[in-house]
Design an enzyme around this catalytic site. Structure first.
Site, PDB file in Angstrom:
ATOM      1  N   HIS A 167      -9.454   2.806  -6.472  1.00 24.68           N
ATOM      2  CA  HIS A 167     -10.359   1.771  -8.244  1.00 24.68           C
ATOM      3  C   HIS A 167     -11.197   1.591  -8.720  1.00 24.68           C
ATOM      4  CE1 HIS A 167      -6.580   1.515  -4.955  1.00 24.68           C
ATOM      5  NE2 HIS A 167      -6.014   0.163  -6.284  1.00 24.68           N
ATOM      6  N   PHE A 183     -15.267  -4.043  -4.061  1.00 24.23           N
ATOM      7  CA  PHE A 183     -14.975  -5.107  -2.988  1.00 24.23           C
ATOM      8  C   PHE A 183     -16.547  -4.388  -1.859  1.00 24.23           C
ATOM      9  CE2 PHE A 183     -11.165  -6.387  -4.903  1.00 24.23           C
ATOM     10  CZ  PHE A 183     -11.954  -7.188  -6.345  1.00 24.23           C
ATOM     11  N   ARG A 225      -8.459   5.094  -8.698  1.00 26.38           N
ATOM     12  CA  ARG A 225      -6.582   4.973  -8.817  1.00 26.38           C
ATOM     13  C   ARG A 225      -5.922   5.773  -9.576  1.00 26.38           C
ATOM     14  NH1 ARG A 225      -2.653   1.842  -9.956  1.00 26.38           N
ATOM     15  NH2 ARG A 225      -3.221   1.898 -12.553  1.00 26.38           N
ATOM     16  N   GLU A 238     -14.094  -8.059   3.986  1.00 24.92           N
ATOM     17  CA  GLU A 238     -15.378  -7.046   4.159  1.00 24.92           C
ATOM     18  C   GLU A 238     -16.814  -7.138   4.466  1.00 24.92           C
ATOM     19  OE1 GLU A 238     -13.517  -8.738   1.342  1.00 24.92           O
ATOM     20  OE2 GLU A 238     -12.399  -7.008   0.643  1.00 24.92           O
ATOM     21  N   ARG A 295      -7.955   9.490  -4.600  1.00 22.78           N
ATOM     22  CA  ARG A 295      -8.069   7.724  -4.021  1.00 22.78           C
ATOM     23  C   ARG A 295      -7.293   8.777  -2.156  1.00 22.78           C
ATOM     24  NH1 ARG A 295      -3.927   3.486  -4.790  1.00 22.78           N
ATOM     25  NH2 ARG A 295      -2.540   4.182  -6.511  1.00 22.78           N
TER      26      ARG A 295
END
Lengths: 317, 282
Positions: A112, A86, A170, A61, A13
């Site tokens: 993640h 998400f 992550r 979102e 990330r």
């Protein structure tokens, strides 16, 4: 075989975050959006460098996806960032209608992703996101293997015109690919040549596949390692060529069996070059809490698990 | 710019188009289309600043409209054709295989005037916000308009977007709600009462204009002019447009029966008799 050194342990990330700042410097139309997780998805560097080009969407979102699509109309290149679950599963219909079907230049950065997220548990550990995103026409799906490649993939996504899903983990993982190497969307990356079996891997499992190949070499088994960093469009030519050469395939990914890299490779082999094949993936179940290391080990996503599958596939050759 | 009387004549022709298109296609959504016809005609011919022959996907230098309840394609396409986006004759292809006039708006078939797919409800306000932010970033002073069904307000994303637009002062955006109190299963009051809708938007930091009769052309023109005058003042603007679903044909009004049902070939002439041809049928 070609040997790779672990240069450091870094988060993918964070590679995206660095790439985004660089993309922002290269192109003033690059903008970023996040849903109250700009630090978590490493967009804080971009937000600090270009505050007028960062849009804080709050914990919403679905709205963020629509805003990104609207911005793309005006010539902007929006990167939206959130936890992978998400910004894919939660907003699948939004992505389908206003990004994929409408074919807008929106980049979806899912951090993640995968079971190596660890302690947060199954609600946050998406292992279905590749399946969801690759099912959508017009969508490009990128799964870089380390920090350096995540940065390069981000720059490539910024230059590519069209919807992109960029999958990122992550946790700190081995960084082993050269810094500054160009990322070619849709082009499989041959990491090590071999003749007995091919390991097609993506994401964090590329490193595990390289470790497996080292162990296999000691047993006298020559494994070819190919990084499939682009799940879609898939490099069919490279997959078929390698399968024809080695006549045995193992796929390695941090995703469910259903709909991931393994299924893309299996489909390719079935259509073009039927070949014995085994999957290293998670078999139709959700994850749980634990350290990233515990998750990868207990869900059988380690080099040792890849070696075991190689032994199995070689018996079927 | 057209006179009110000219706009009324166009609206009558558009209602004829809607009924003939949907009966011809044996499917489609005439009810909401007829209720919003006056608004669409006013927007296309007098309120919005754009030129069909100069259509660009970016909408730079012109007003943009996103219709969030994509099922009202009959009125969208008829007003687009009557405004000059494409030949009126093409309306006969509505919903037919190979058409540019898809059942719900699509960008996949190269129809000028459509910038985003809609149909899955609740998404157009977010898209409009994105375009409005894009216009602010590029220094384009033109406005972004969105259109929504009142039943559509049951979608949660609408309220995510409403919260964002108010909090972030997206003041180059006008969202209109077709407030006809009808949806597929029953009245909106019965399915999910909206309560005091004006107060709800105001609580989300919007300015609100109410048009009591959205089927009165002069009221629509005046109300939308008022809404435009409220832009640029730090708040998004909402227009609550009171309409009657199926307006223009007595037996189609005040019911949700024709939300997604079309007139039979036998009933069509009875309806058209109430809407005399003005500009010429397709």
């Amino acid at each position: 075989m070609t040997h790779y050194e672990k240069q450091s342990m870094k988060e993918l990330r964070a590679g995206m975050g660095e790439g985004l700042v660089e993309a922002g410097k290269r192109n003033e139309n690059v903008v970023a959006l996040s849903a109250d997780v700009k630090g978590s998805v490493k967009m804080d560097g971009f937000a600090k460098e270009f505050p007028e080009r960062f849009i804080q969407c709050g914990i919403a979102e679905a709205n963020m996806v629509g805003i990104a699509a609207g911005l793309s109309l005006c010539g902007k290149v929006p990167f939206l960032g959130g936890f992978a679950e998400f910004v894919t599963g939660r907003v699948y219909d939004q992505i389908r209608q206003v990004v994929a079907y409408s074919n807008k230049n929106v980049k979806i950065c899912g951090s993640h992703a995968g079971i190596s997220l660890g302690e947060d548990g199954a609600t946050h550990q998406t292992m279905e996101d590749i399946a969801l995103m690759k099912a959508l026409p017009n969508m490009t799906v990128l799964v870089p293997a380390d920090f350096n490649q995540a940065k390069a993939a981000t720059l490539a996504a910024a230059e590519h015109v069209g919807p992109v899903y960029l999958r990122l983990g992550r946790s700190k993982m081995p960084c082993f690919l050269p810094e500054g190497e160009k990322f070619e969307i849709g082009k499989a990356q041959l990491l090590s040549e071999g003749k007995d079996v091919t390991l097609f891997a993506c994401g964090h499992l590329v490193w595990e596949a390289l470790q497996a190949a080292e162990a296999l070499e000691k047993e006298g088994i020559s494994a070819e390692v190919i990084n499939i960093h682009t799940i879609k469009p898939l490099d069919v030519e490279a997959i078929v060529a390698s399968a024809r050469k080695t006549r045995a395939v193992v796929t390695c990914e941090e995703h469910l069996f259903n709909g991931g890299l393994g299924d893309s490779v299996a489909q390719t082999l079935a259509l073009h070059c039927p070949t014995p094949m085994e999957y290293v993936a998670v078999d139709d179940k959700f994850g749980e809490s634990g350290t990233p290391d515990e998750m990868l080990t207990n869900y059988h996503l380690r080099a040792a698990d890849i070696v075991e599958k190689v032994h199995a596939v070689l018996k079927r050759k | 710019m057209k006179t009110t009387q000219e706009l009324q004549q166009i609206a009558t022709q558009v209602r004829r188009d809607i009924l003939r298109m949907t009966t011809n296609a044996k499917s489609g959504h005439p009810g909401g289309s007829m209720g919003t016809t006056d608004w669409f005609v006013a927007m296309n011919f007098n309120i919005m600043d754009f030129e069909p022959k100069n259509f660009t996907m970016s909408g730079e230098g012109e007003d943009m409209l996103f219709v969030s309840q994509g099922h009202i394609t009959p009125v969208i396409y008829s007003t687009m054709a009557r405004r000059g986006y494409f030949p009126v004759d093409e309306l006969k292809t509505f919903r037919k295989f190979g058409t540019r006039l898809q059942g719900h708006p699509s960008t996949a078939h190269n129809l000028p005037g459509i910038r985003m797919a809609s149909g899955s409800l609740g998404q157009g306000l977010s898209v409009g916000i994105g375009a409005a932010l894009g216009k602010k970033m590029t220094g384009d002073k033109h406005l972004v308009y969105t259109m929504h069904g009142d039943g559509e307000l049951e979608e949660g994303q609408i309220w995510e977007a409403a919260m964002f637009a108010g909090a972030k002062k997206v003041d180059n955006l006008i969202a209109t709600v077709d407030y006809n109190n009808q949806q597929i299963d029953a009245t909106v009051d019965e399915v999910m009462s909206l309560g005091d809708l004006k107060a709800k938007f105001e609580a989300f930091m919007w300015k609100v204009v109410v048009i009591d009769n959205g089927n009165d052309m002069q009221q629509v023109l005046d109300g939308m002019a008022k809404a435009k005058a409220l832009t640029g003042q730090g708040s998004p603007v909402c227009v609550l447009l009171r309409t009657k679903m199926g307006y223009g044909v007595d037996f189609m009004q005040d019911t949700n029966k024709y939300h997604g049902a079309v007139l039979s070939a036998d009933d069509l002439p009875k309806a058209l008799a109430q809407l005399p041809e003005t500009l010429g049928d397709f």
